[in-house]
Design a protein around this motif. Sequence first.
Motif, PDB file in Angstrom:
ATOM      1  N   GLN A  66     -12.001   4.131  10.824  1.00  0.00           N
ATOM      2  CA  GLN A  66     -12.860   5.260  11.168  1.00  0.00           C
ATOM      3  C   GLN A  66     -13.287   6.000   9.905  1.00  0.00           C
ATOM      4  O   GLN A  66     -12.438   6.374   9.087  1.00  0.00           O
ATOM      5  CB  GLN A  66     -12.095   6.225  12.077  1.00  0.00           C
ATOM      6  N   THR A  67     -14.585   6.196   9.712  1.00  0.00           N
ATOM      7  CA  THR A  67     -15.073   7.050   8.630  1.00  0.00           C
ATOM      8  C   THR A  67     -15.258   8.450   9.197  1.00  0.00           C
ATOM      9  O   THR A  67     -16.173   8.702   9.983  1.00  0.00           O
ATOM     10  CB  THR A  67     -16.399   6.530   8.053  1.00  0.00           C
ATOM     11  N   PHE A  68     -14.376   9.358   8.810  1.00  0.00           N
ATOM     12  CA  PHE A  68     -14.442  10.725   9.323  1.00  0.00           C
ATOM     13  C   PHE A  68     -15.588  11.508   8.685  1.00  0.00           C
ATOM     14  O   PHE A  68     -16.254  12.295   9.344  1.00  0.00           O
ATOM     15  CB  PHE A  68     -13.126  11.454   9.058  1.00  0.00           C
ATOM     16  N   ALA A  69     -15.783  11.330   7.381  1.00  0.00           N
ATOM     17  CA  ALA A  69     -16.826  12.085   6.680  1.00  0.00           C
ATOM     18  C   ALA A  69     -17.279  11.295   5.468  1.00  0.00           C
ATOM     19  O   ALA A  69     -16.526  10.498   4.902  1.00  0.00           O
ATOM     20  CB  ALA A  69     -16.314  13.455   6.263  1.00  0.00           C
ATOM     21  N   SER A  70     -18.520  11.519   5.062  1.00  0.00           N
ATOM     22  CA  SER A  70     -19.091  10.825   3.912  1.00  0.00           C
ATOM     23  C   SER A  70     -19.754  11.825   2.971  1.00  0.00           C
ATOM     24  O   SER A  70     -19.956  12.993   3.326  1.00  0.00           O
ATOM     25  CB  SER A  70     -20.103   9.772   4.375  1.00  0.00           C
ATOM     26  N   ALA A  71     -20.086  11.340   1.759  1.00  0.00           N
ATOM     27  CA  ALA A  71     -20.741  12.164   0.729  1.00  0.00           C
ATOM     28  C   ALA A  71     -19.926  13.407   0.398  1.00  0.00           C
ATOM     29  O   ALA A  71     -20.480  14.467   0.121  1.00  0.00           O
ATOM     30  CB  ALA A  71     -22.155  12.541   1.153  1.00  0.00           C
ATOM     31  N   GLN A  72     -18.594  13.272   0.400  1.00  0.00           N
ATOM     32  CA  GLN A  72     -17.709  14.407   0.144  1.00  0.00           C
ATOM     33  C   GLN A  72     -17.372  14.504  -1.348  1.00  0.00           C
ATOM     34  O   GLN A  72     -16.782  13.594  -1.923  1.00  0.00           O
ATOM     35  CB  GLN A  72     -16.438  14.283   0.969  1.00  0.00           C
ATOM     36  N   GLN A  73     -17.728  15.616  -1.953  1.00  0.00           N
ATOM     37  CA  GLN A  73     -17.513  15.823  -3.381  1.00  0.00           C
ATOM     38  C   GLN A  73     -16.199  16.570  -3.637  1.00  0.00           C
ATOM     39  O   GLN A  73     -15.721  17.337  -2.806  1.00  0.00           O
ATOM     40  CB  GLN A  73     -18.672  16.632  -3.973  1.00  0.00           C
ATOM     41  N   GLY A  74     -15.647  16.371  -4.823  1.00  0.00           N
ATOM     42  CA  GLY A  74     -14.518  17.171  -5.297  1.00  0.00           C
ATOM     43  C   GLY A  74     -13.252  17.064  -4.487  1.00  0.00           C
ATOM     44  O   GLY A  74     -12.439  17.996  -4.482  1.00  0.00           O
ATOM     45  N   MET A  75     -13.023  15.939  -3.819  1.00  0.00           N
ATOM     46  CA  MET A  75     -11.827  15.813  -2.975  1.00  0.00           C
ATOM     47  C   MET A  75     -10.563  15.679  -3.828  1.00  0.00           C
ATOM     48  O   MET A  75     -10.574  15.029  -4.863  1.00  0.00           O
ATOM     49  CB  MET A  75     -11.958  14.609  -2.052  1.00  0.00           C
ATOM     50  N   SER A  76      -9.468  16.315  -3.357  1.00  0.00           N
ATOM     51  CA  SER A  76      -8.228  16.268  -4.130  1.00  0.00           C
ATOM     52  C   SER A  76      -6.993  15.968  -3.305  1.00  0.00           C
ATOM     53  O   SER A  76      -6.015  15.451  -3.841  1.00  0.00           O
ATOM     54  CB  SER A  76      -8.008  17.590  -4.881  1.00  0.00           C
ATOM     55  N   ASP A  77      -6.982  16.275  -1.996  1.00  0.00           N
ATOM     56  CA  ASP A  77      -5.776  16.010  -1.205  1.00  0.00           C
ATOM     57  C   ASP A  77      -6.150  15.968   0.271  1.00  0.00           C
ATOM     58  O   ASP A  77      -7.234  16.417   0.674  1.00  0.00           O
ATOM     59  CB  ASP A  77      -4.717  17.089  -1.460  1.00  0.00           C
ATOM     60  N   ILE A  78      -5.228  15.434   1.099  1.00  0.00           N
ATOM     61  CA  ILE A  78      -5.493  15.206   2.516  1.00  0.00           C
ATOM     62  C   ILE A  78      -4.217  15.403   3.322  1.00  0.00           C
ATOM     63  O   ILE A  78      -3.103  15.205   2.810  1.00  0.00           O
ATOM     64  CB  ILE A  78      -6.068  13.777   2.734  1.00  0.00           C
ATOM     65  N   ALA A  79      -4.364  15.825   4.578  1.00  0.00           N
ATOM     66  CA  ALA A  79      -3.231  15.993   5.492  1.00  0.00           C
ATOM     67  C   ALA A  79      -3.704  15.699   6.903  1.00  0.00           C
ATOM     68  O   ALA A  79      -4.898  15.798   7.207  1.00  0.00           O
ATOM     69  CB  ALA A  79      -2.674  17.416   5.402  1.00  0.00           C
ATOM     70  N   VAL A  80      -2.758  15.336   7.789  1.00  0.00           N
ATOM     71  CA  VAL A  80      -3.087  14.985   9.172  1.00  0.00           C
ATOM     72  C   VAL A  80      -2.095  15.659  10.104  1.00  0.00           C
ATOM     73  O   VAL A  80      -0.886  15.647   9.848  1.00  0.00           O
ATOM     74  CB  VAL A  80      -3.017  13.451   9.398  1.00  0.00           C
ATOM     75  N   ASP A  81      -2.610  16.258  11.204  1.00  0.00           N
ATOM     76  CA  ASP A  81      -1.703  16.709  12.253  1.00  0.00           C
ATOM     77  C   ASP A  81      -1.959  15.888  13.514  1.00  0.00           C
ATOM     78  O   ASP A  81      -2.556  14.814  13.452  1.00  0.00           O
ATOM     79  CB  ASP A  81      -1.828  18.225  12.482  1.00  0.00           C
ATOM     80  N   SER A  82      -1.545  16.366  14.658  1.00  0.00           N
ATOM     81  CA  SER A  82      -1.639  15.559  15.873  1.00  0.00           C
ATOM     82  C   SER A  82      -3.061  15.389  16.385  1.00  0.00           C
ATOM     83  O   SER A  82      -3.320  14.499  17.208  1.00  0.00           O
ATOM     84  CB  SER A  82      -0.782  16.190  16.978  1.00  0.00           C
ATOM     85  N   SER A  83      -4.003  16.215  15.908  1.00  0.00           N
ATOM     86  CA  SER A  83      -5.346  16.154  16.470  1.00  0.00           C
ATOM     87  C   SER A  83      -6.471  16.058  15.453  1.00  0.00           C
ATOM     88  O   SER A  83      -7.606  15.752  15.819  1.00  0.00           O
ATOM     89  CB  SER A  83      -5.610  17.396  17.346  1.00  0.00           C
ATOM     90  N   ALA A  84      -6.197  16.317  14.170  1.00  0.00           N
ATOM     91  CA  ALA A  84      -7.284  16.369  13.193  1.00  0.00           C
ATOM     92  C   ALA A  84      -6.803  15.943  11.809  1.00  0.00           C
ATOM     93  O   ALA A  84      -5.602  15.914  11.519  1.00  0.00           O
ATOM     94  CB  ALA A  84      -7.878  17.778  13.124  1.00  0.00           C
TER      95      ALA A  84
END
Length: 231
Positions: A66-84
């Motif tokens: 699944q591609t959640f989002a594209s053309a995202q600049q300056g990304m540094s970290d990620i986290a996931v909970d039960s819904s998002a």
Amino acid sequence: VYWGVQGAGIFSCSEQGCETSTQNLAPAQGPLRVATNGTWVAWIDARSLTVEGCSVASGACSGSVQTFASAQQGMSDIAVDSSAVYWLGTGTGMGSSGATTAVFSCKLGTACATSPTIVASVPGAQSIAVSTDAVYAAGPQGVFVCTPSGNCSSLPSGAGMAVPQLAADGTGVYAATMSGPVFCKAPCTGSSTLVQLDLAGAAALGIAVTGTHVYWSDAAGGIFFALKPGS
């Protein structure tokens, strides 16, 4: 256990050992950070500028990536909970080098394309964690505690300090800091008492949490663990 390899993809293996259980879950050009909630694994790809993920309820990627989002600049970290899925970045603007860092989110199983939800502005934040009722983001100026709807407060940590790495669960937030790993019980506020998890106070670089234990690493490559407070 999940991790990314530049140019190779996203991999996983059993906590009991990787000798015979390593799987290549999905292709990825430049995976920068990987996160999981146990049933989904998600990652930010610094080369394709995408936020991607897949369901791992069956132990491998169930269905297509699944591609959640594209053309995202300056990304540094990620986290996931039960819904998002949540990530730090500066959005889709071309001039993102001077843009303010924000927390973005997208519902699991949803394609948000170039219009993910902006949860909150968190200037300078470089690390993120999420629990059942809060999103935590940390940077040189402090730690931000935000509700999923975007109401944030700031816990100053002193300009110029090393950015603490974060982990969170339903009980609170854990941080790997220069004075060692610490725990802040939810709801974590500016008046909360921080619990030192390592009385030696040696600098911690990375941190992770499971159901009963918290794990952290140091500059010498050591891995340490302790029971979670209250376990």
